[in-house]
Scaffold this active site. Structure first.
Site, short mmCIF file in Angstrom:
data_model
loop_
_atom_site.label_atom_id
_atom_site.label_comp_id
_atom_site.label_asym_id
_atom_site.label_seq_id
_atom_site.Cartn_x
_atom_site.Cartn_y
_atom_site.Cartn_z
N GLU A 1 2.30 7.98 9.19
CA GLU A 1 2.13 7.31 9.53
C GLU A 1 3.71 6.57 10.88
O GLU A 1 4.78 6.93 9.88
CB GLU A 1 1.32 6.13 9.22
CG GLU A 1 1.96 5.32 8.80
CD GLU A 1 1.10 3.95 8.34
OE1 GLU A 1 -0.01 3.76 8.66
OE2 GLU A 1 1.26 2.88 7.71
N ARG B 1 -4.29 0.24 -2.01
CA ARG B 1 -3.54 -0.51 -2.62
C ARG B 1 -3.50 -1.15 -3.76
O ARG B 1 -4.09 -1.12 -4.37
CB ARG B 1 -5.23 -2.01 -1.47
CG ARG B 1 -5.17 -1.54 0.24
CD ARG B 1 -5.30 -2.24 0.91
NE ARG B 1 -6.18 -1.89 2.30
CZ ARG B 1 -7.64 -0.81 1.99
NH1 ARG B 1 -8.06 -0.77 1.19
NH2 ARG B 1 -7.81 -0.85 3.44
N HIS C 1 0.10 5.60 0.66
CA HIS C 1 -1.25 7.11 1.49
C HIS C 1 -0.71 8.56 0.55
O HIS C 1 0.04 8.32 0.47
CB HIS C 1 -0.88 7.71 3.26
CG HIS C 1 -0.97 5.46 3.69
ND1 HIS C 1 -1.93 4.69 4.33
CD2 HIS C 1 0.14 5.52 4.81
CE1 HIS C 1 -1.46 4.00 4.80
NE2 HIS C 1 -0.89 4.49 5.54
N GLN D 1 1.01 -1.51 0.70
CA GLN D 1 -0.16 0.04 0.41
C GLN D 1 0.64 1.06 -0.26
O GLN D 1 2.08 1.26 0.04
CB GLN D 1 -0.50 0.18 0.90
CG GLN D 1 0.10 -0.20 2.78
CD GLN D 1 -0.95 0.25 3.92
OE1 GLN D 1 -1.14 0.38 4.54
NE2 GLN D 1 -0.95 -1.21 4.05
#
Length: 374
Positions: free
Chosen positions: A131, A263, A96, A94
């Site tokens: 993150e 994804r 972001h 994945q």
């Protein structure tokens, strides 16, 4: 205002462990995978206080719940989300989006009338999702594109003739062009025969990925990424556009308050290859490790800072910012005008308008607050 005890939410994704979170939290296993514990105010799975969702409480009184500094920087929403991850098998490969990409993608799907709970929805909110993951046990994953020439050598070592054109492109083309070309072809349905030829030759973590997701396009794409291992207490930051997948272990994860994930494989969830290809940064990058200053982990995002507390050392928490606390070992006592005790696996939210909190106890607690002024 006083610290508020939180009821957290467990997300039962199929890549999660059936035992790791129950063991960590001192709860009974359900027999189903328990992948993520969420402690926060994201509307997809908000924590609650006496049955009222935390996001609703914030909406009712954002000034006192969030404080002026957070409101000025992030608006009337909690800027971060705290999770515990229990990874039993690889999760989706994945990336972001940036804030601008998230805003545009969210608006476009809203205009098309795609419900937020539609499995085919890509953008769940208009926010970016930088993150940080901090290992609680040995933890490992894939993060960022490896240098193309190093990946070419890895493909050579597999001794699969079908991989030679990709190895050649990775050696001879400019890095960004080579990575785009090879990833595009790896994710294309026409590469299914190559996947079939490659999987028996894989070893180590890549063989584990192939066993978990046989025939998945993400198995080939994983070969382009760095493998990174974290020991307990070590942390990693992942910014927008960085391709990644977590492979195994238990970790704290803290991020901007978003659920936007694009994804391309290693998942039964919605895959959006065209959007991922538009968002991913086609540049080699080493995993961005975070070196803590003592027990404080600051990464390249204003939305969050993570602090690890050894509860044997008493601490006075700052005021004026919203803070989320999660006790993972022993017992924590929060003293203000009254006392709140957190046991193993229990969480609390400290509103910005609460008086100073004195933290004592025995064991380990993690605390998240906005990165501004912390």
């Amino acid at each position: 205002m006083v610290p508020l005890p939180l009821s957290t939410v467990i997300r039962p994704y199929d890549w999660g462990s059936r035992t790791a979170l129950p063991e960590l939290l001192g709860t009974e296993p359900t027999g189903r995978p328990q992948a993520e514990l969420w402690a926060g105010a994201h509307p997809a799975a908000p924590s609650s206080v006496d049955g009222t969702p935390l996001n609703v409480l914030i909406e009712r009184d954002p000034a006192r719940m969030l404080g002026a500094p957070s409101m000025a920087r992030f608006g009337p929403t909690l800027p971060y989300l705290l999770k515990v991850l229990a990874v039993e098998k690889p999760l989706s490969l994945q990336v972001h989006p940036t804030m601008a990409q998230a805003e545009a993608g969210f608006a476009a799907e809203e205009e098309r009338g795609i419900p937020l709970d539609d499995p085919a929805r890509t953008y769940k909110d208009p926010f970016h999702k930088p993150e940080m993951v901090c290992a609680l046990t040995d933890f490992h994953g894939l993060c960022g594109f490896r240098e193309p020439t190093a990946t070419a050598a890895l493909l050579d070592d597999l001794a699969v003739p079908e991989l030679r054109p990709w190895a050649g492109a990775l050696r001879t083309e400019p890095p960004a062009r080579a990575l785009r070309t090879v990833l595009t072809q790896m994710l294309d349905a026409s590469s299914a025969p190559i996947r079939k030829a490659v999987e028996p030759a894989l070893t180590g973590v890549y063989a584990d990925i192939a066993r978990a997701y046989p025939g998945d396009p993400g198995v080939l794409a994983a070969l382009l990424l760095n493998h990174v291992e974290l020991k307990p207490g070590e942390a990693l930051f992942l910014d927008a556009g960085v391709p990644h997948s977590y492979l195994g272990g238990l970790a704290i994860e803290v991020m901007a308050n978003s659920d936007n994930v694009l994804r391309c494989g290693l998942t039964g969830k919605h895959v959006d290859v065209p959007e991922l290809m538009r968002v991913v940064e086609f540049a080699p990058s080493a995993p961005a490790r975070v070196d803590p200053a003592g027990e404080l982990y600051r990464a390249g995002a204003d939305e969050f800072t993570l602090v690890r507390h050894d509860l044997a050392d008493a601490a006075d928490l700052p005021t004026g910012l919203p803070q989320t606390l999660l006790c993972l070992e022993g017992e924590a006592t929060l003293t203000t005008t009254g006392t709140l005790t957190l046991g193993r696996g229990e969480a609390a939210f400290v509103p910005a308008g609460a008086p100073a909190v004195h933290l004592t106890g025995k064991g380990t607690l993690y605390r998240v607050l906005p990165g501004i002024g912390s």
